[in-house]
Design a protein around this motif. Structure first.
Motif, short mmCIF file in Angstrom:
data_model
loop_
_atom_site.label_atom_id
_atom_site.label_comp_id
_atom_site.label_asym_id
_atom_site.label_seq_id
_atom_site.Cartn_x
_atom_site.Cartn_y
_atom_site.Cartn_z
N THR A 1 42.19 32.66 27.19
CA THR A 1 42.20 34.12 27.32
C THR A 1 40.77 34.58 27.47
OG1 THR A 1 44.21 34.35 25.99
CG2 THR A 1 42.81 36.29 26.22
N LEU A 2 40.52 35.35 28.53
CA LEU A 2 39.16 35.77 28.86
C LEU A 2 39.11 37.28 28.98
CD1 LEU A 2 36.28 34.79 29.72
CD2 LEU A 2 37.10 34.94 32.08
N PRO A 3 38.24 37.95 28.20
CA PRO A 3 38.12 39.40 28.35
C PRO A 3 37.49 39.75 29.69
CG PRO A 3 36.45 38.55 26.84
CD PRO A 3 37.36 37.40 27.17
N ILE A 4 37.95 40.83 30.29
CA ILE A 4 37.39 41.29 31.56
C ILE A 4 37.10 42.78 31.44
CG2 ILE A 4 38.51 39.56 32.98
CD1 ILE A 4 40.66 41.55 33.64
N ASN B 1 46.48 41.57 30.31
CA ASN B 1 46.68 42.38 29.11
C ASN B 1 45.69 43.54 29.11
OD1 ASN B 1 48.23 40.01 27.71
ND2 ASN B 1 46.23 39.15 28.21
N THR C 1 45.03 36.12 30.66
CA THR C 1 45.47 34.89 29.99
C THR C 1 46.10 33.96 31.02
OG1 THR C 1 45.89 36.06 27.92
CG2 THR C 1 46.96 33.93 28.22
N ALA D 1 35.52 33.23 25.92
CA ALA D 1 36.93 32.86 26.08
C ALA D 1 37.50 32.26 24.81
CB ALA D 1 37.10 31.88 27.24
N GLN D 2 38.80 32.48 24.61
CA GLN D 2 39.54 31.83 23.54
C GLN D 2 40.37 30.72 24.17
OE1 GLN D 2 39.27 32.42 20.34
NE2 GLN D 2 40.88 31.09 19.56
N ASN E 1 39.20 47.27 27.65
CA ASN E 1 40.00 46.59 26.64
C ASN E 1 40.96 45.59 27.26
OD1 ASN E 1 38.94 48.05 24.41
ND2 ASN E 1 40.19 49.80 25.02
N SER E 2 40.68 45.16 28.49
CA SER E 2 41.61 44.28 29.18
C SER E 2 41.18 42.82 29.06
CB SER E 2 41.72 44.67 30.66
OG SER E 2 40.46 44.55 31.29
N SER E 3 42.14 41.93 29.31
CA SER E 3 41.86 40.50 29.29
C SER E 3 42.88 39.81 30.19
CB SER E 3 41.93 39.93 27.88
OG SER E 3 43.25 40.06 27.35
#
Length: 577
Positions: free
Chosen positions: A349-352, A394, A365, A294-295, A361-363
């Motif tokens: 923001t967490l990639p999923i 996203n 937030t 996560a960011q 390529n989704s995330s």
């Protein structure tokens, strides 16, 4: 390294020649060949015409050759010239290399067992390369283990040392100068972890059309930002940004000359500057760092949703939030949904999803910002005061298409919906009409209200020379009193041509409707859509200076078609450093 080189040259004149003896002959022979190395460095004559280039080139060469020598000695020391895969007995320099390897033992190859003898070198590179053999030759002379250095060798070495004395003296002087300058910089540097990123905007602007043109004059305005960006791990960043400015938006007026309560046509450099008299304020204090996948984003002051969430509006949005290198207006810069609330809070923001395709390529937030987080009073603070919570999905398809679906739930008693949490000023807002922003009713005045906002945004880049982006947002506002519920809409579409006419330039055209609301009691029944048209051309004068002329055309200001259209012309110059 340089101290070792010069001390060795002074103490051991014979040391100078261990490499000179053979390498000078090699250089002379190379100059007679027809082969030209593609990696050839600038000649001494070319470099000498640029003193500052010569100094930097010289020190870089010294460091590079010395490091290569040191690394190769430890990794690929050879005892026989036959160990070089690119050296053959038929080569003209074979005997010279054989002597250096087998007689003196001070030549090492690269880790892949090559010597790379076809590279051309300057006299400065040659002088710098001596350092690789100094230690070994000193050892041989000191121990005198064999008759390795003859009188003839010493005589030749002395002659060659005299021949190269000018180059060595020049090199030494420049290295000493660079060392002194480096020491001064290190002693006076601001910080080893912080860099200063600055932006100064100078803008000449005027408004035209009907009474709006009559009631405004040409202005020359400014805004300055100094952003101290600190990194503690190399992957995180702490923003401590100072801002000052004297810019203010034009006052739009109706046909009677009465001011319209609207933020239509507000430009990016006209917001977030406090009282507007060039007083300095901290307008952003945020920290961003990765934690696992996560960011994480933390805001202590001046937080904005667009600082951590993807707005999908390339070339119109400046990633410094309302910076001076994107669109002219706050409306064309980003969807109004990101201007609901602001202040202090947290986001991540967490990639999923895994693998390729859209899901890969989704995330997601999520963020929470409160504009009164520092106030311990009743009905304020981090959780009981004005706030806005954002959730956004996203996803992208390759590097050409990006999409986002956004939801924001907000609560505010400040009197304005799109206030960006700025300054805590009651009724202040950055984009849209008064009808779309006013929280309350004409009868009861300002009342606390909650809102649920929904938005979609997309950015499509069919080629490197074309970008298309747009957004739509819907806002459902519920007040605590009677007659203060309303709905608001906004939408926009932009087309940008990057590198138009010159690399770094941008031609942008944007059109849409600033946030508006219909059928609100007490607003005179103004139910016309306030269209916004904008065009600008950012011309890149240099890496640090850009000039952006542009025009903003506003129809039906204040949602009333009876009001004359307003036209704002701007010439903006942005300095970045």
């Amino acid at each position: 390294m340089s101290n070792l080189l010069w001390k060795s040259l002074v103490v051991s004149p014979a040391v100078l020649g261990a490499t000179l003896l053979v390498s000078t002959t090699a250089m002379a022979a190379q100059n007679t060949t027809a082969e030209v190395s593609p990696a050839k460095q600038p000649s001494v004559t070319e470099v000498a015409q640029q003193p500052e280039v010569l100094a930097q080139t010289t020190i870089d060469q010294v460091n590079r050759y010395s490091n290569e020598g040191n690394q190769n000695n430890s990794q690929s020391q050879v005892t026989s010239v036959s160990q070089f895969s690119d050296v053959q007995p038929t080569d003209w320099a074979f005997q010279a290399l054989q002597s250096l390897v087998e007689r003196y033992g001070c030549i090492a190859g690269y880790p892949n067992s090559t010597y790379r003898g076809n590279r051309a070198l300057t006299r400065y590179e040659f002088a710098a390369g001596l350092n690789a053999c100094l230690d070994r030759v000193n050892e041989l002379i000191a121990t005198a283990t064999a008759d390795l250095v003859t009188k003839q060798d010493l005589a030749t070495l002395q002659r060659l040392q005299e021949e190269f004395s000018a180059e060595l003296a020049t090199l030494r002087g420049r290295v000493d100068s660079l060392e002194a300058r480096t020491a001064e910089v290190e002693a006076n540097q601001f910080s080893t972890t912080t860099k200063l990123v600055g932006e100064a905007v100078f803008a000449v602007s005027d408004a035209f059309g009907g009474t709006t043109g009559d009631n405004n004059n040409t202005v020359f305005q400014d805004r300055v930002r100094l952003d101290l960006q600190t990194s503690f791990t190399g992957r995180d960043v702490l923003h401590t940004r100072l801002a000052a400015g004297n810019a203010g938006a034009f006052a739009l007026t109706d046909d009677a000359g009465v001011g319209i309560n609207t933020a239509e046509g507000t430009q990016t450099y006209q917001v977030g500057i406090g009282n507007g008299n060039n007083s300095v304020r901290v307008d952003r204090l945020t920290y961003e760092a990765p934690i696992g996948p996560a960011q994480v984003y933390l805001a202590a002051s001046g937080g904005r949703h667009s600082q951590y969430a993807a707005v999908n509006n390339p070339y119109f949005f400046d990633n410094t939030d309302d910076g001076g290198n994107g669109a002219l207006s706050t409306f064309a810069s980003e969807s109004p949904i990101y201007r609901i609330g602001g202040g202090a809070g947290i986001a991540l923001t967490l990639p999923i999803g895994k693998g390729g395709g859209i899901l890969g390529n989704s995330s997601i937030t999520a963020g929470y910002l409160a504009s009164e987080a520092n106030n311990p009073g009743l009905g304020t603070g981090l959780t009981n005061g004005d706030y806005a919570a954002l959730g956004q999905l996203n996803f992208s398809v390759g590097d050409r298409l990006a999409l986002a679906a956004t939801y924001v739930h907000g609560y505010s008693a400040s009197g304005a919906l799109f206030d960006s949490g700025r300054d805590g000023a009651t009724g202040a807002f950055d984009v849209g009409t008064g009808q779309a922003n006013f929280l309350g009713s004409a009868a009861a005045g300002v009342t606390p209200s909650s809102s649920n906002s929904y938005g979609v945004s997309a950015a499509f880049r069919p080629s490197d020379k074309l970008s298309v982006s747009g957004f739509v947002s819907y806002h459902d506002v519920t007040g605590v009193g009677a007659g203060d519920d309303y709905e608001a809409w906004s939408y926009g579409l932009g087309v940008a041509l990057p590198d138009f006419g010159k690399k770094g330039n941008v031609l942008g055209v944007f059109a849409g409707a600033e946030p508006y609301s219909f059928n609100r009691p007490g607003f005179g029944g103004n139910n016309d859509i306030p269209y916004h048209f904008e065009g600008f051309y950012k011309y890149r004068v240099s890496d640090n200076i850009s000039v952006t002329p542009g025009v903003i055309w506003l129809t039906s200001p204040g949602q009333n078609s009876d009001n004359d259209d307003a036209i704002i012309g701007t010439l903006r110059t942005t300095f970045t450093f």
